[in-house]
Design a protein around this motif. Sequence first.
Motif, PDB file in Angstrom:
ATOM      1  N   UNK A 182       0.685  -0.987  -0.118  1.00  0.00           N
ATOM      2  CA  UNK A 182      -0.140   0.190  -0.121  1.00  0.00           C
ATOM      3  C   UNK A 182       0.790   1.372  -0.054  1.00  0.00           C
ATOM      4  N   UNK A 183       1.951   1.255   0.791  1.00  0.00           N
ATOM      5  CA  UNK A 183       2.743   2.507   0.892  1.00  0.00           C
ATOM      6  C   UNK A 183       3.674   2.749  -0.395  1.00  0.00           C
ATOM      7  N   UNK A 184       3.950   1.406  -1.070  1.00  0.00           N
ATOM      8  CA  UNK A 184       4.589   1.683  -2.463  1.00  0.00           C
ATOM      9  C   UNK A 184       3.701   2.159  -3.375  1.00  0.00           C
ATOM     10  N   UNK A 185       2.360   1.594  -3.658  1.00  0.00           N
ATOM     11  CA  UNK A 185       1.474   2.127  -4.543  1.00  0.00           C
ATOM     12  C   UNK A 185       1.073   3.443  -4.433  1.00  0.00           C
ATOM     13  N   UNK A 186       0.836   3.936  -3.019  1.00  0.00           N
ATOM     14  CA  UNK A 186       0.576   5.333  -2.905  1.00  0.00           C
ATOM     15  C   UNK A 186       1.720   6.348  -3.317  1.00  0.00           C
ATOM     16  N   UNK A 187       2.963   6.017  -3.082  1.00  0.00           N
ATOM     17  CA  UNK A 187       4.048   6.604  -3.568  1.00  0.00           C
ATOM     18  C   UNK A 187       4.142   6.663  -4.720  1.00  0.00           C
ATOM     19  N   UNK A 188       3.924   5.705  -5.716  1.00  0.00           N
ATOM     20  CA  UNK A 188       3.930   5.590  -7.281  1.00  0.00           C
ATOM     21  C   UNK A 188       3.004   6.487  -7.742  1.00  0.00           C
ATOM     22  N   UNK A 189       1.629   6.276  -7.158  1.00  0.00           N
ATOM     23  CA  UNK A 189       0.589   7.058  -7.457  1.00  0.00           C
ATOM     24  C   UNK A 189       1.019   8.731  -7.451  1.00  0.00           C
ATOM     25  N   UNK A 190       1.553   8.985  -6.487  1.00  0.00           N
ATOM     26  CA  UNK A 190       2.055  10.238  -6.193  1.00  0.00           C
ATOM     27  C   UNK A 190       2.879  10.862  -6.902  1.00  0.00           C
ATOM     28  N   UNK A 191       3.983  10.153  -7.384  1.00  0.00           N
ATOM     29  CA  UNK A 191       5.231  10.615  -8.310  1.00  0.00           C
ATOM     30  C   UNK A 191       4.687  10.421  -9.526  1.00  0.00           C
ATOM     31  N   UNK A 192       3.958   9.452 -10.072  1.00  0.00           N
ATOM     32  CA  UNK A 192       3.392   9.297 -11.784  1.00  0.00           C
ATOM     33  C   UNK A 192       2.030   9.331 -11.678  1.00  0.00           C
ATOM     34  N   UNK A 193       1.386  10.546 -11.512  1.00  0.00           N
ATOM     35  CA  UNK A 193      -0.263  10.253 -11.636  1.00  0.00           C
ATOM     36  C   UNK A 193      -0.611  10.349 -12.954  1.00  0.00           C
ATOM     37  N   UNK A 194       0.331  10.554 -13.983  1.00  0.00           N
ATOM     38  CA  UNK A 194      -0.258  10.428 -15.416  1.00  0.00           C
ATOM     39  C   UNK A 194       0.332   9.278 -15.900  1.00  0.00           C
ATOM     40  N   UNK A 195       1.042   8.480 -15.358  1.00  0.00           N
ATOM     41  CA  UNK A 195       1.600   7.213 -15.815  1.00  0.00           C
ATOM     42  C   UNK A 195       0.510   6.270 -16.616  1.00  0.00           C
TER      43      UNK A 195
END
Length: 277
Positions: free
Chosen positions: A171-184
């Motif tokens: 959960x922490x990893x995916x939240x950080x991913x979405x925050x860093x790459x919201x348009x990925x």
Amino acid sequence: MRSQRLILWAAGLAPAALFAAAALAQNPPGERAGDLVYQVQALQDEIRQLRGLIEQQDHEIARLQQRQRDQFLDLDQRLAALAAGSTAAAGRDALTPPGDAAPAQGASPPAVPPVEDVPEVRPPTAVEPEITTISPQVAAARQVAQPAADEQARYDAAFQEVKALRYDRAADAFRAFIADFPESALAGNAQYWLGESWYGSRNFTQAVAAFQALLDRYPESTKRPDALLKIGYSHYELKDWPAARAALEQVKAEYPDTTISRLAENRLRAMRLEGHY
């Protein structure tokens, strides 16, 4: 004798205990001690056997659940790889000039004029060649369609946490991913697996919020039907029966004759049998 049987039955003892009580009531006092030891040993053996069967069943259920989860995660990875490959192929086709296209099967290749020894001389042209550039919108879309290496690496690392059942770290990893790459291009999938991470850790309120965020932010995501189904499942675990029924009925209405629809119907059937509606 009847009162002894009722007491033993109320205590939840096995049927062998009823037989032991009857034997004790009928035998002389001198024989009761030996019979009691024998019956206690028999009860202990039966309890050990039952415990062994329960442990075997628990192990088998856990193994089947793990196998089903691994197959599901492997399928998701395969689908993501296929989607990335088809997107890259579409981009290459869009950039291929029409003159470079291969001739259709069975069609004769165009006739090639004979090569002459004298080179062709043309007058100089005063017209500047037209250069067609890719619009910023198309360029941005192509950049989103093909995630960069660091994006893919971050997503894969988070996905490995899910496969290892480390849901809090996932959960922490995916939240950080979405925050860093919201348009990925992987943001929609990351949002879905964030919800799955909360669901796996039985934090169903957070799971509903994550799955709903996928429906709101990424309505075209291929994970939309799965997210809608898991919203129904999460409301079921929260015992919010009207919300669970509404989500599951929506799955059936929007995706009829699919595996997702059958899963929704199975949960609705369970709700009806349990008397929740």
